[in-house]
Design a protein around this motif. Structure first.
Motif, mmCIF file in Angstrom:
data_model
loop_
_atom_site.group_PDB
_atom_site.id
_atom_site.type_symbol
_atom_site.label_atom_id
_atom_site.label_comp_id
_atom_site.label_asym_id
_atom_site.label_seq_id
_atom_site.Cartn_x
_atom_site.Cartn_y
_atom_site.Cartn_z
ATOM 1 N N TYR A 36 2.251 -1.937 -7.262
ATOM 2 C CA TYR A 36 0.893 -1.746 -6.735
ATOM 3 C C TYR A 36 0.803 -0.387 -6.062
ATOM 4 O O TYR A 36 1.769 0.099 -5.480
ATOM 5 N N LYS A 37 -0.401 0.203 -6.120
ATOM 6 C CA LYS A 37 -0.625 1.464 -5.424
ATOM 7 C C LYS A 37 -1.958 1.416 -4.700
ATOM 8 O O LYS A 37 -2.838 0.616 -5.031
ATOM 9 N N ASP A 39 -5.324 3.439 -3.871
ATOM 10 C CA ASP A 39 -6.191 4.557 -4.258
ATOM 11 C C ASP A 39 -6.972 4.929 -2.997
ATOM 12 O O ASP A 39 -7.874 4.205 -2.579
ATOM 13 N N ASP A 48 -0.538 -0.777 -10.517
ATOM 14 C CA ASP A 48 -0.113 0.503 -11.079
ATOM 15 C C ASP A 48 0.643 0.290 -12.388
ATOM 16 O O ASP A 48 0.441 1.004 -13.352
ATOM 17 N N LEU A 64 9.318 3.545 -9.883
ATOM 18 C CA LEU A 64 8.825 3.937 -8.559
ATOM 19 C C LEU A 64 8.919 5.455 -8.402
ATOM 20 O O LEU A 64 9.964 6.039 -8.677
ATOM 21 N N ASP A 68 6.178 9.353 -3.604
ATOM 22 C CA ASP A 68 4.973 8.639 -3.170
ATOM 23 C C ASP A 68 5.322 7.181 -2.911
ATOM 24 O O ASP A 68 6.268 6.647 -3.485
ATOM 25 N N CYS A 69 4.545 6.556 -2.060
ATOM 26 C CA CYS A 69 4.779 5.169 -1.667
ATOM 27 C C CYS A 69 4.186 4.205 -2.701
ATOM 28 O O CYS A 69 3.241 4.549 -3.409
ATOM 29 N N ARG A 70 4.725 3.014 -2.757
ATOM 30 C CA ARG A 70 4.225 1.938 -3.604
ATOM 31 C C ARG A 70 4.650 0.614 -2.991
ATOM 32 O O ARG A 70 5.543 0.545 -2.161
ATOM 33 N N SER A 99 7.766 11.342 0.545
ATOM 34 C CA SER A 99 6.328 11.090 0.490
ATOM 35 C C SER A 99 5.612 11.667 1.716
ATOM 36 O O SER A 99 6.230 11.928 2.745
ATOM 37 N N TYR A 107 0.437 3.004 3.824
ATOM 38 C CA TYR A 107 1.148 1.890 3.191
ATOM 39 C C TYR A 107 1.743 0.937 4.235
ATOM 40 O O TYR A 107 1.726 -0.278 4.055
#
Length: 143
Positions: A36-37, A39, A48, A64, A68-70, A99, A107
């Motif tokens: 998941y991300k 927006d 995602d 991953l 960037d975070c997820r 990130s 996040y």
């Protein structure tokens, strides 16, 4: 827009696609993992990537981003010492040190809202580099 679940702390919304894909993974076993991300523009948490049932934990880790975070959920199947087949779902908060600070904060503050929507998670991991979420960590927690 389809139904979404609002996260009170950050004003983010979790799309119903997030919950529906999770429930399909949990009950129908159509996916091994979901990434998941957030927006930031639309203030939505979205799906995602979905890893098919034949994909592995290594495929999840490779998907991953390094900068960037997820969020991710992983359906871990294993056999107990009593020879029983079991499945546990792991929630992974991925926040690599490369990130942006803004992303890390966003996040971190939005995580609990998504967790509440995804009913049935067994364990949670926080990871800033791949060693903190390695398969050895997953196996150790699932015992």
């Amino acid at each position: 827009m389809a139904m979404a679940f609002k996260m009170a702390t950050t004003g983010m919304w979790v799309t119903d696609e997030c919950k529906n894909s999770f429930m399909e993974m949990k009950w129908k076993k159509v996916a091994r993992y979901i990434v998941y991300k957030i927006d930031e523009g639309s203030r939505l948490v979205t799906v995602d990537k979905v890893g098919g049932p034949g994909e592995s934990y290594d495929d999840l880790a490779a998907s991953l981003p390094k900068d960037d975070c997820r969020y991710a959920v992983f359906d871990f199947d294993f056999v107990t010492v009593d020879n029983c087949r079991k499945s546990k779902i792991f929630f992974i908060a991925w926040s690599p040190s490369e990130s942006r600070i803004r992303a890390k904060i966003l996040y971190a503050t939005s995580k609990d809202g998504l967790r509440r929507v995804l009913d049935g998670i067994s364990y949670e991991l926080q990871a800033t580099d791949p060693t903190e979420m390695g398969m050895d960590v997953i196996k150790d927690r699932a015992k």
